[in-house]
Design a protein around this motif. Structure first.
Motif, PDB file in Angstrom:
ATOM      1  N   MET A 157       0.852  -1.189   0.000  1.00 23.36           N
ATOM      2  CA  MET A 157       0.000   0.000   0.000  1.00 23.36           C
ATOM      3  C   MET A 157       0.887   1.239   0.000  1.00 23.36           C
ATOM      4  O   MET A 157       1.867   1.289   0.733  1.00 23.36           O
ATOM      5  N   MET A 158       0.516   2.218  -0.829  1.00 27.09           N
ATOM      6  CA  MET A 158       1.262   3.476  -0.871  1.00 27.09           C
ATOM      7  C   MET A 158       0.314   4.640  -0.609  1.00 27.09           C
ATOM      8  O   MET A 158      -0.794   4.675  -1.136  1.00 27.09           O
ATOM      9  N   ILE A 159       0.784   5.556   0.227  1.00 23.94           N
ATOM     10  CA  ILE A 159       0.097   6.827   0.442  1.00 23.94           C
ATOM     11  C   ILE A 159       1.113   7.893   0.044  1.00 23.94           C
ATOM     12  O   ILE A 159       2.231   7.899   0.550  1.00 23.94           O
ATOM     13  N   THR A 160       0.736   8.772  -0.878  1.00 20.23           N
ATOM     14  CA  THR A 160       1.699   9.759  -1.380  1.00 20.23           C
ATOM     15  C   THR A 160       1.536  11.138  -0.752  1.00 20.23           C
ATOM     16  O   THR A 160       2.464  11.934  -0.769  1.00 20.23           O
ATOM     17  N   ASN A 161       0.334  11.427  -0.208  1.00 19.51           N
ATOM     18  CA  ASN A 161       0.080  12.774   0.302  1.00 19.51           C
ATOM     19  C   ASN A 161      -0.933  12.719   1.452  1.00 19.51           C
ATOM     20  O   ASN A 161      -2.080  13.118   1.287  1.00 19.51           O
ATOM     21  N   PHE A 162      -0.509  12.227   2.583  1.00 24.22           N
ATOM     22  CA  PHE A 162      -1.377  12.124   3.763  1.00 24.22           C
ATOM     23  C   PHE A 162      -1.612  13.517   4.333  1.00 24.22           C
ATOM     24  O   PHE A 162      -0.673  14.301   4.416  1.00 24.22           O
ATOM     25  N   PRO A 163      -2.810  13.860   4.701  1.00 22.92           N
ATOM     26  CA  PRO A 163      -4.034  13.051   4.742  1.00 22.92           C
ATOM     27  C   PRO A 163      -4.917  13.208   3.508  1.00 22.92           C
ATOM     28  O   PRO A 163      -6.042  12.724   3.505  1.00 22.92           O
ATOM     29  N   ASN A 164      -4.410  13.845   2.457  1.00 19.46           N
ATOM     30  CA  ASN A 164      -5.252  14.145   1.289  1.00 19.46           C
ATOM     31  C   ASN A 164      -5.596  12.943   0.425  1.00 19.46           C
ATOM     32  O   ASN A 164      -6.590  12.954  -0.263  1.00 19.46           O
ATOM     33  N   SER A 165      -4.768  11.902   0.443  1.00 20.71           N
ATOM     34  CA  SER A 165      -5.009  10.788  -0.479  1.00 20.71           C
ATOM     35  C   SER A 165      -5.368   9.502   0.254  1.00 20.71           C
ATOM     36  O   SER A 165      -4.928   8.429  -0.129  1.00 20.71           O
ATOM     37  N   ILE A 166      -6.179   9.622   1.313  1.00 23.46           N
ATOM     38  CA  ILE A 166      -6.518   8.424   2.080  1.00 23.46           C
ATOM     39  C   ILE A 166      -7.994   8.080   1.963  1.00 23.46           C
ATOM     40  O   ILE A 166      -8.811   8.924   1.627  1.00 23.46           O
ATOM     41  N   ILE A 167      -8.282   6.832   2.257  1.00 25.34           N
ATOM     42  CA  ILE A 167      -9.662   6.368   2.353  1.00 25.34           C
ATOM     43  C   ILE A 167      -9.936   6.211   3.845  1.00 25.34           C
ATOM     44  O   ILE A 167      -9.164   5.571   4.558  1.00 25.34           O
ATOM     45  N   GLY A 168     -11.009   6.801   4.313  1.00 23.73           N
ATOM     46  CA  GLY A 168     -11.335   6.694   5.732  1.00 23.73           C
ATOM     47  C   GLY A 168     -10.915   7.935   6.500  1.00 23.73           C
ATOM     48  O   GLY A 168     -10.579   8.969   5.919  1.00 23.73           O
ATOM     49  N   LYS A 169     -10.915   7.792   7.828  1.00 22.96           N
ATOM     50  CA  LYS A 169     -10.613   8.923   8.711  1.00 22.96           C
ATOM     51  C   LYS A 169      -9.103   9.032   8.969  1.00 22.96           C
ATOM     52  O   LYS A 169      -8.391   8.032   8.959  1.00 22.96           O
ATOM     53  N   VAL A 170      -8.657  10.234   9.245  1.00 23.96           N
ATOM     54  CA  VAL A 170      -7.252  10.485   9.566  1.00 23.96           C
ATOM     55  C   VAL A 170      -6.829   9.648  10.776  1.00 23.96           C
ATOM     56  O   VAL A 170      -5.721   9.119  10.813  1.00 23.96           O
ATOM     57  N   THR A 171      -7.736   9.491  11.732  1.00 26.32           N
ATOM     58  CA  THR A 171      -7.411   8.725  12.948  1.00 26.32           C
ATOM     59  C   THR A 171      -7.242   7.234  12.688  1.00 26.32           C
ATOM     60  O   THR A 171      -6.774   6.505  13.562  1.00 26.32           O
ATOM     61  N   ASP A 172      -7.606   6.772  11.476  1.00 27.24           N
ATOM     62  CA  ASP A 172      -7.376   5.378  11.096  1.00 27.24           C
ATOM     63  C   ASP A 172      -5.903   5.128  10.748  1.00 27.24           C
ATOM     64  O   ASP A 172      -5.532   3.998  10.425  1.00 27.24           O
TER      65      ASP A 172
END
Length: 149
Positions: free
Chosen positions: A73-88
């Protein structure tokens, strides 16, 4: 499993990976031996010790999602490119990670761990970096298997 921190070979693999990729953070999470929860057992480049207190349920957080899916799994720009809540994504929050790439660690063909690299800025991890991660993950699987199973 806290004895993982004392494995010099594990530290070497993680430090080498951090240097070769030039990332800010390397973390290693494993599913608990009893129960589905996942904990972070080792970190390099960490800002604090919060990672030691992070426990996520199977399927939750980056570690739980990697173990439940068995896929990177890759996230390139947290929290803008996530599925779900930031607290996840507690590891991102605790370590101020903006970009992460995580791969599963397999034991007896079952995903039971996670190797994660992160940067504290927006970033896309190239194929070459993903291949280095896969190689490091295989090395860690061997090391951990020899010491824990």
């Amino acid at each position: 499993m806290s004895e993982l921190r004392e494995l010099p070979e594990l530290v070497i693999v993680c430090e080498r990976l951090r240097a070769e990729i030039g990332c800010d953070f390397v973390g290693l999470a494993l599913q608990n031996e009893s129960g589905p929860d996942v904990r972070w057992h080792y970190a390099s480049g960490n800002l604090n010790d919060k990672y030691k207190r992070i426990t996520v349920r199977f399927g939750k957080g980056i570690a739980g999602k990697i173990i439940s899916s068995g896929s990177p799994m890759m996230i390139t720009n947290f929290p803008n490119s996530i599925i779900g809540k930031v607290t996840d994504y507690p590891i991102n929050l605790a370590e101020k990670l903006v970009a992460t790439y995580a791969v599963p660690l397999f034991f007896s063909g079952i995903p039971k761990g996670v190797l994660l690299i992160g940067k504290r800025e927006e970033y896309f991890f190239a194929e070459e970096e993903q291949e280095k991660m896969a190689e490091s993950a295989q090395a860690l699987e061997q090391l951990i298997k020899e010491h824990l199973f």
